[in-house]
Design a protein around this motif. Structure first.
Motif, PDB file in Angstrom:
ATOM      1  N   TYR A   5       0.865  -1.178   0.000  1.00 36.80           N
ATOM      2  CA  TYR A   5       0.000   0.000   0.000  1.00 36.80           C
ATOM      3  C   TYR A   5       0.905   1.232   0.000  1.00 36.80           C
ATOM      4  N   ALA A  18      -3.200  -0.907   5.385  1.00 35.60           N
ATOM      5  CA  ALA A  18      -2.453  -2.119   5.742  1.00 35.60           C
ATOM      6  C   ALA A  18      -2.976  -2.714   7.045  1.00 35.60           C
ATOM      7  N   HIS A  21      -6.202  -4.443   6.379  1.00 42.71           N
ATOM      8  CA  HIS A  21      -5.905  -5.706   5.680  1.00 42.71           C
ATOM      9  C   HIS A  21      -5.520  -6.801   6.677  1.00 42.71           C
ATOM     10  N   ASP A  57      -0.891 -11.685   6.591  1.00 47.45           N
ATOM     11  CA  ASP A  57      -2.306 -12.013   6.835  1.00 47.45           C
ATOM     12  C   ASP A  57      -2.529 -13.537   6.889  1.00 47.45           C
ATOM     13  N   VAL A  63       2.099  -7.908   4.026  1.00 49.49           N
ATOM     14  CA  VAL A  63       1.487  -6.593   3.794  1.00 49.49           C
ATOM     15  C   VAL A  63       2.490  -5.493   4.140  1.00 49.49           C
ATOM     16  N   THR A  97      -3.319   4.326  -2.054  1.00 49.08           N
ATOM     17  CA  THR A  97      -4.389   4.606  -1.084  1.00 49.08           C
ATOM     18  C   THR A  97      -4.798   6.079  -1.078  1.00 49.08           C
ATOM     19  N   THR A 137     -11.983   0.584   3.963  1.00 51.12           N
ATOM     20  CA  THR A 137     -12.487  -0.782   4.109  1.00 51.12           C
ATOM     21  C   THR A 137     -12.853  -1.365   2.748  1.00 51.12           C
ATOM     22  N   VAL A 140      -9.673  -2.157   0.707  1.00 52.51           N
ATOM     23  CA  VAL A 140      -9.000  -3.373   1.187  1.00 52.51           C
ATOM     24  C   VAL A 140      -9.798  -4.620   0.789  1.00 52.51           C
ATOM     25  N   LYS A 141     -11.118  -4.495   0.807  1.00 52.90           N
ATOM     26  CA  LYS A 141     -11.962  -5.625   0.392  1.00 52.90           C
ATOM     27  C   LYS A 141     -11.644  -6.011  -1.059  1.00 52.90           C
ATOM     28  N   VAL A 143      -8.862  -5.405  -2.668  1.00 51.44           N
ATOM     29  CA  VAL A 143      -7.496  -5.963  -2.727  1.00 51.44           C
ATOM     30  C   VAL A 143      -7.505  -7.412  -2.263  1.00 51.44           C
ATOM     31  N   LYS A 144      -8.233  -7.683  -1.181  1.00 52.88           N
ATOM     32  CA  LYS A 144      -8.290  -9.052  -0.665  1.00 52.88           C
ATOM     33  C   LYS A 144      -8.931  -9.989  -1.691  1.00 52.88           C
TER      34      LYS A 144
END
Lengths: 160, 148
Positions: A5, A18, A21, A57, A63, A97, A137, A140-141, A143-144
């Protein structure tokens, strides 16, 4: 797999993303919860460019976060170095970001990190971060999601 | 070993340094526009916009020679490259970042000229700059040509 990030100073938005995450922040945090995140409102201009690991993670994804100042070719630089070092580009996700930030974060960050007025800037940047939390949020969702797609592809083609 | 010559744009001072390193440009012939034309990426606005590291070639000793535009952020680039080496566990990979020169305002005018569709004007300005800096760049490159 590594996720980096990045933002301007590597102190607020990238650290927050981060932390989300890694599950360090699960819901909209309080002021003190935010300040408890390692490296939040910490880095100075002399540490820009240093890529720091915040943790790993549940999927084994490392991360990282970094401040790249206004260096616009940052992504190309990282990918070129990956090529030169023989690391596959697919092992890396770079996430800007900055689009998640708001003007409170910008002003607070400038006061705290840029001008050294920590007692004035820190509450402003923290308040801004709390306000912008839903944006972080959802980033990150996404990215995940990318990471899990990548990992499932890797599992289905283990020889690659 | 990888030698990366850095300047503001990556297509001026750095490109000339890479050319001298690889023997494409001859310091003895002087800084002439005819010489500069032999450097493919020199004054190349498209390369400047793309960014990133551009490998120009390999020298006689097997060193990879590349160029990079760093804008005003040489320190950020240095830290990033060092960090990436650590992250990928390749501390021993020899990457030498060489700051060739950063004439910031001149390159900004050059960039503006290209945006205004006046590329020749901008290129002339940078040709003049390089002519003035050519000997210094050649001396700097000499050091990295003999690096072990």
């Amino acid at each position: 797999m590594k996720v980096i990030y990045y933002c301007y100073g590597g102190s607020h938005s990238s650290v927050t993303a981060a932390a989300i995450h890694l599950g360090l922040l699960k819901e909209r945090p309080s002021y003190h919860q935010l300040l408890d995140i390692p490296y939040f409102d910490y880095q100075t201009k002399y540490q820009h460019g240093i890529i720091r690991c915040l943790g790993v993670d549940g999927n084994g994804t490392e991360v990282f976060f970094v401040g790249r100042r206004n260096y616009k070719a940052f992504e190309q630089l990282v990918l070129s170095i990956a090529d030169l070092l023989g690391t596959p580009r697919s092992e890396l996700i770079l996430v800007n970001t900055l689009p998640c930030t708001n003007w409170l974060m910008v002003i607070g960050g400038l006061l705290s990190r840029g001008l050294g007025l920590v007692s004035l800037g820190r509450p402003i940047v923290a308040w801004g971060t709390i306000m912008a939390f839903p944006r972080f949020t959802s980033l990150v969702k996404e990215v995940k999601g990318l990471v899990s797609v990548h990992l499932s592809c890797k599992e289905s083609r283990p020889n690659e | 070993m990888i030698v990366i010559y850095c300047c503001v744009t990556g297509v001026h001072d750095a490109q000339i340094a890479a050319g001298i390193h690889l023997g494409i440009l001859q310091p003895d012939y002087g800084a002439t526009r005819i010489q500069f034309k032999h450097m493919e990426g020199y004054n190349n606005y498209a390369y400047y916009q793309t960014g990133g590291i551009r490998v120009v070639g390999r020298d006689g000793s097997g060193r990879t020679v590349a160029t990079l535009g760093v804008a005003r952020d040489m320190d950020v680039v240095l830290e990033t490259v060092n960090s990436l080496g650590r992250i990928w566990g390749k501390e021993k990979v020899d990457i030498h970042l060489v700051d060739v020169g950063r004439p910031y305002w001149k390159t900004m005018i050059w960039s503006l000229c290209h945006k205004l569709k006046l590329p020749n004007l901008g290129n002339c300005l940078m040709d003049g700059h390089i002519r003035g800096e050519f000997t210094r760049i050649a001396k700097l490159v000499e050091k990295y040509q003999s690096l072990d």
